[in-house]
Design a protein around this motif. Structure first.
Motif, PDB file in Angstrom:
ATOM      1  N   SER A   1      58.746 -74.380  -5.826  1.00 36.94           N
ATOM      2  CA  SER A   1      58.098 -74.874  -4.419  1.00 36.94           C
ATOM      3  C   SER A   1      56.621 -74.069  -4.444  1.00 36.94           C
ATOM      4  CB  SER A   1      58.235 -74.179  -2.927  1.00 36.94           C
ATOM      5  OG  SER A   1      58.581 -73.226  -2.818  1.00 36.94           O
ATOM      6  N   THR A   2      55.917 -74.384  -3.708  1.00 37.05           N
ATOM      7  CA  THR A   2      54.152 -73.260  -3.793  1.00 37.05           C
ATOM      8  C   THR A   2      54.936 -71.879  -3.519  1.00 37.05           C
ATOM      9  OG1 THR A   2      53.026 -75.763  -3.472  1.00 37.05           O
ATOM     10  CG2 THR A   2      51.955 -73.445  -3.126  1.00 37.05           C
ATOM     11  N   THR A   3      55.145 -71.531  -2.595  1.00 35.70           N
ATOM     12  CA  THR A   3      56.058 -70.658  -1.267  1.00 35.70           C
ATOM     13  C   THR A   3      56.599 -69.508  -2.944  1.00 35.70           C
ATOM     14  OG1 THR A   3      55.734 -71.565  -0.131  1.00 35.70           O
ATOM     15  CG2 THR A   3      56.869 -69.050  -0.461  1.00 35.70           C
ATOM     16  N   GLU A   4      57.188 -70.168  -3.690  1.00 34.96           N
ATOM     17  CA  GLU A   4      57.789 -69.368  -4.984  1.00 34.96           C
ATOM     18  C   GLU A   4      56.717 -69.367  -5.894  1.00 34.96           C
ATOM     19  OE1 GLU A   4      61.354 -71.786  -6.026  1.00 34.96           O
ATOM     20  OE2 GLU A   4      62.514 -70.761  -4.061  1.00 34.96           O
ATOM     21  N   LEU A   5      55.968 -69.865  -5.915  1.00 36.45           N
ATOM     22  CA  LEU A   5      55.189 -69.398  -7.282  1.00 36.45           C
ATOM     23  C   LEU A   5      53.652 -68.946  -7.087  1.00 36.45           C
ATOM     24  CD1 LEU A   5      53.982 -73.745  -7.831  1.00 36.45           C
ATOM     25  CD2 LEU A   5      55.390 -71.647  -9.747  1.00 36.45           C
ATOM     26  N   LEU A   6      53.711 -68.842  -5.729  1.00 34.02           N
ATOM     27  CA  LEU A   6      52.681 -67.503  -4.777  1.00 34.02           C
ATOM     28  C   LEU A   6      53.319 -66.214  -4.856  1.00 34.02           C
ATOM     29  CD1 LEU A   6      51.296 -69.493  -2.294  1.00 34.02           C
ATOM     30  CD2 LEU A   6      49.454 -69.376  -4.257  1.00 34.02           C
ATOM     31  N   LYS A   7      54.642 -66.219  -4.929  1.00 33.68           N
ATOM     32  CA  LYS A   7      55.178 -64.687  -4.351  1.00 33.68           C
ATOM     33  C   LYS A   7      55.567 -64.520  -5.904  1.00 33.68           C
ATOM     34  CE  LYS A   7      58.462 -65.630  -0.886  1.00 33.68           C
ATOM     35  NZ  LYS A   7      59.763 -65.307  -0.123  1.00 33.68           N
ATOM     36  N   GLY A   8      55.991 -65.547  -7.029  1.00 34.16           N
ATOM     37  CA  GLY A   8      56.101 -65.082  -8.328  1.00 34.16           C
ATOM     38  C   GLY A   8      54.347 -64.118  -8.457  1.00 34.16           C
ATOM     39  N   SER A   9      53.471 -64.961  -8.862  1.00 35.09           N
ATOM     40  CA  SER A   9      52.370 -65.086  -8.515  1.00 35.09           C
ATOM     41  C   SER A   9      51.567 -63.245  -8.488  1.00 35.09           C
ATOM     42  CB  SER A   9      51.201 -66.006  -8.065  1.00 35.09           C
ATOM     43  OG  SER A   9      49.623 -65.721  -8.993  1.00 35.09           O
ATOM     44  N   LEU A  26      43.341 -65.465  -0.183  1.00 37.00           N
ATOM     45  CA  LEU A  26      43.141 -65.976  -1.034  1.00 37.00           C
ATOM     46  C   LEU A  26      44.827 -66.555  -0.459  1.00 37.00           C
ATOM     47  CD1 LEU A  26      43.364 -64.096  -4.249  1.00 37.00           C
ATOM     48  CD2 LEU A  26      41.535 -66.214  -3.803  1.00 37.00           C
ATOM     49  N   LEU A  27      45.813 -66.218  -0.416  1.00 39.28           N
ATOM     50  CA  LEU A  27      47.043 -66.861  -0.029  1.00 39.28           C
ATOM     51  C   LEU A  27      47.100 -67.355   1.177  1.00 39.28           C
ATOM     52  CD1 LEU A  27      49.300 -63.753   0.412  1.00 39.28           C
ATOM     53  CD2 LEU A  27      49.774 -65.165  -1.021  1.00 39.28           C
ATOM     54  N   LEU A  28      45.476 -67.187   2.454  1.00 37.64           N
ATOM     55  CA  LEU A  28      45.436 -68.286   3.430  1.00 37.64           C
ATOM     56  C   LEU A  28      44.512 -69.456   3.346  1.00 37.64           C
ATOM     57  CD1 LEU A  28      44.058 -65.106   5.605  1.00 37.64           C
ATOM     58  CD2 LEU A  28      46.423 -66.716   6.426  1.00 37.64           C
ATOM     59  N   GLU A  29      44.278 -69.600   1.696  1.00 40.71           N
ATOM     60  CA  GLU A  29      43.843 -70.688   1.349  1.00 40.71           C
ATOM     61  C   GLU A  29      44.671 -71.496   1.424  1.00 40.71           C
ATOM     62  OE1 GLU A  29      41.342 -69.931  -1.963  1.00 40.71           O
ATOM     63  OE2 GLU A  29      40.525 -68.358  -1.295  1.00 40.71           O
ATOM     64  N   HIS A  30      45.924 -71.177   1.195  1.00 36.06           N
ATOM     65  CA  HIS A  30      47.373 -71.872   0.347  1.00 36.06           C
ATOM     66  C   HIS A  30      47.870 -72.915   1.831  1.00 36.06           C
ATOM     67  CE1 HIS A  30      47.078 -72.135  -3.537  1.00 36.06           C
ATOM     68  NE2 HIS A  30      46.700 -70.679  -3.149  1.00 36.06           N
ATOM     69  N   GLY A  31      47.444 -72.529   3.149  1.00 36.83           N
ATOM     70  CA  GLY A  31      47.514 -73.090   4.405  1.00 36.83           C
ATOM     71  C   GLY A  31      49.175 -72.148   4.800  1.00 36.83           C
ATOM     72  N   SER A  32      50.217 -73.208   5.004  1.00 36.66           N
ATOM     73  CA  SER A  32      51.703 -73.114   5.806  1.00 36.66           C
ATOM     74  C   SER A  32      51.706 -72.071   4.947  1.00 36.66           C
ATOM     75  CB  SER A  32      52.028 -74.272   6.296  1.00 36.66           C
ATOM     76  OG  SER A  32      52.235 -75.421   5.652  1.00 36.66           O
ATOM     77  N   ASP A  33      52.100 -72.255   3.207  1.00 34.56           N
ATOM     78  CA  ASP A  33      52.844 -72.254   1.958  1.00 34.56           C
ATOM     79  C   ASP A  33      52.575 -71.024   2.092  1.00 34.56           C
ATOM     80  OD1 ASP A  33      54.424 -74.266   1.756  1.00 34.56           O
ATOM     81  OD2 ASP A  33      52.969 -75.372  -0.135  1.00 34.56           O
ATOM     82  N   ALA A  35      50.616 -68.650   4.344  1.00 37.64           N
ATOM     83  CA  ALA A  35      50.252 -67.947   5.814  1.00 37.64           C
ATOM     84  C   ALA A  35      52.489 -67.278   5.068  1.00 37.64           C
ATOM     85  CB  ALA A  35      50.933 -69.212   6.815  1.00 37.64           C
ATOM     86  N   SER A  36      52.594 -68.426   4.600  1.00 35.59           N
ATOM     87  CA  SER A  36      54.385 -67.366   4.825  1.00 35.59           C
ATOM     88  C   SER A  36      54.741 -65.855   4.349  1.00 35.59           C
ATOM     89  CB  SER A  36      55.737 -68.146   4.989  1.00 35.59           C
ATOM     90  OG  SER A  36      56.224 -68.274   2.547  1.00 35.59           O
ATOM     91  N   VAL A  37      54.137 -65.880   2.834  1.00 37.78           N
ATOM     92  CA  VAL A  37      54.342 -64.999   1.996  1.00 37.78           C
ATOM     93  C   VAL A  37      52.756 -63.825   2.654  1.00 37.78           C
ATOM     94  CG1 VAL A  37      53.403 -64.310  -0.204  1.00 37.78           C
ATOM     95  CG2 VAL A  37      54.316 -66.456  -0.064  1.00 37.78           C
ATOM     96  N   ALA A  38      51.687 -64.987   3.037  1.00 41.43           N
ATOM     97  CA  ALA A  38      50.781 -63.336   4.189  1.00 41.43           C
ATOM     98  C   ALA A  38      51.252 -62.834   4.775  1.00 41.43           C
ATOM     99  CB  ALA A  38      49.791 -64.350   4.413  1.00 41.43           C
ATOM    100  N   LYS A  39      52.316 -62.704   5.752  1.00 39.23           N
ATOM    101  CA  LYS A  39      52.789 -62.234   6.992  1.00 39.23           C
ATOM    102  C   LYS A  39      53.925 -60.882   6.117  1.00 39.23           C
ATOM    103  CE  LYS A  39      54.640 -65.781   9.175  1.00 39.23           C
ATOM    104  NZ  LYS A  39      55.377 -66.802   9.929  1.00 39.23           N
ATOM    105  N   SER A  40      54.209 -61.477   5.259  1.00 35.04           N
ATOM    106  CA  SER A  40      54.719 -60.194   4.631  1.00 35.04           C
ATOM    107  C   SER A  40      53.829 -58.887   3.822  1.00 35.04           C
ATOM    108  CB  SER A  40      55.931 -60.821   3.601  1.00 35.04           C
ATOM    109  OG  SER A  40      56.722 -61.708   3.342  1.00 35.04           O
TER     110      SER A  40
END
Length: 290
Positions: A1-9, A26-33, A35-40
């Protein structure tokens, strides 16, 4: 998923200790996906609320401007607002949103009005009276700007969104004076069917008071308002009054050419009034129209 790719990146390529705010943007540019990583990210690096709020507001500005440019409806905005969950301070988020409005950089009227309403929402959550006073003062000033530049859509949105503040009724007055009441009614109708909620009562009362101030005696405008709010008794009363006036004029007319159309029109209106009173649960008033 997009979230997993972002975490891996993040894990493989980025040293977030050196530039956490840049990564947050950069994370906020990806919207809801994102945002979940951005909160962490915010939690792990204990980022200050002021900076986080500013990043969230800038991300909203970009996303909402793009949506406005494509003329999409409000339902397409829901995923965009998920980025606001990254900031846990309603006060700072309200300040950041209002700050972007005050800067006025590349902000179209529709997005500007949305930013003011969002800031109002977060100021209410924060319970800040001072912030709300500044916001309402700014919004009142914007009303004049919008009507001068013919941005009636933004004006209607702002006036209705802040209708609980009496100071903002100036926006309704401006629309009424410029014969744009329909813009108010269309915008409200788009949110769903009417009822008797406190907000709807305030809106109906505010528009009626504005009509009395700005267009006294305009029965057509009053009738349009009552039709819009589905008030059959009031509509019937207006029809009844108009019918009696037409019938009286018909009886007083000395010309058959004028008399018969007036009498026929009055009788037709009386029939409409009778139906309206019946629908409103007023059988006695209905029988009197017969």
């Amino acid at each position: 998923s997009t979230t997993e790719l972002l975490k891996g990146s993040l894990d493989r390529h980025v040293n977030v200790l050196q530039c956490p705010l840049r990564i947050l943007r950069l994370l906020l540019e990806h919207g809801s996906d994102g945002a979940s990583v951005a909160k962490s990210l915010v939690k792990v690096h204990d980022l200050d609320s002021v900076s986080v709020a500013r990043c969230v507001s800038e991300a909203l500005k970009v996303k909402m401007t793009a949506v406005a440019a494509r003329s999409q409806s409000a339902q397409h905005m829901d995923p965009i607002f998920s980025v606001t969950e990254v900031c846990d301070s309603p006060l700072e988020l309200g300040n950041a949103l209002l700050g972007i409005v005050l800067e006025g950089r590349d902000l179209c009227p529709d997005v500007e009005a949305d930013f003011v309403l969002l800031a109002h929402h977060y100021y209410k959550l924060a319970g800040t009276v001072d912030g709300l006073e500044v916001l309402v003062t700014l919004a009142r000033e914007r009303c004049s700007n919008y009507i001068e530049s013919k941005n009636v859509k933004a004006l209607a949105r702002l006036a209705l969104g802040l209708i609980r503040h009496p100071e903002m009724h100036v926006g309704i007055d401006l629309l009424i004076k410029n014969d744009r009441m329909e813009e108010l009614l269309q915008r409200r109708a788009a949110t769903g069917p009417f009822g008797n909620s406190p907000r709807e009562v305030i809106m109906r009362s505010a528009i009626m008071a504005s009509l009395q101030r700005c267009r006294p005696g305009d029965q057509e405008a009053v009738l349009m308002l009552d039709h819009h709010f589905s008030r059959p008794r009031r509509i019937a009363e207006i029809a009844h009054d108009r019918a009696l006036k037409m019938i009286k004029s018909g009886k007083e007319s000395k010309s058959d050419k004028d008399r018969y159309p007036l009498l026929a029109g009055g009788i037709s209106l009386l029939a409409d009034a009778a139906s309206g009173f019946e629908a409103a649960g007023c059988p006695r008033r209905s029988r009197k129209c017969s």
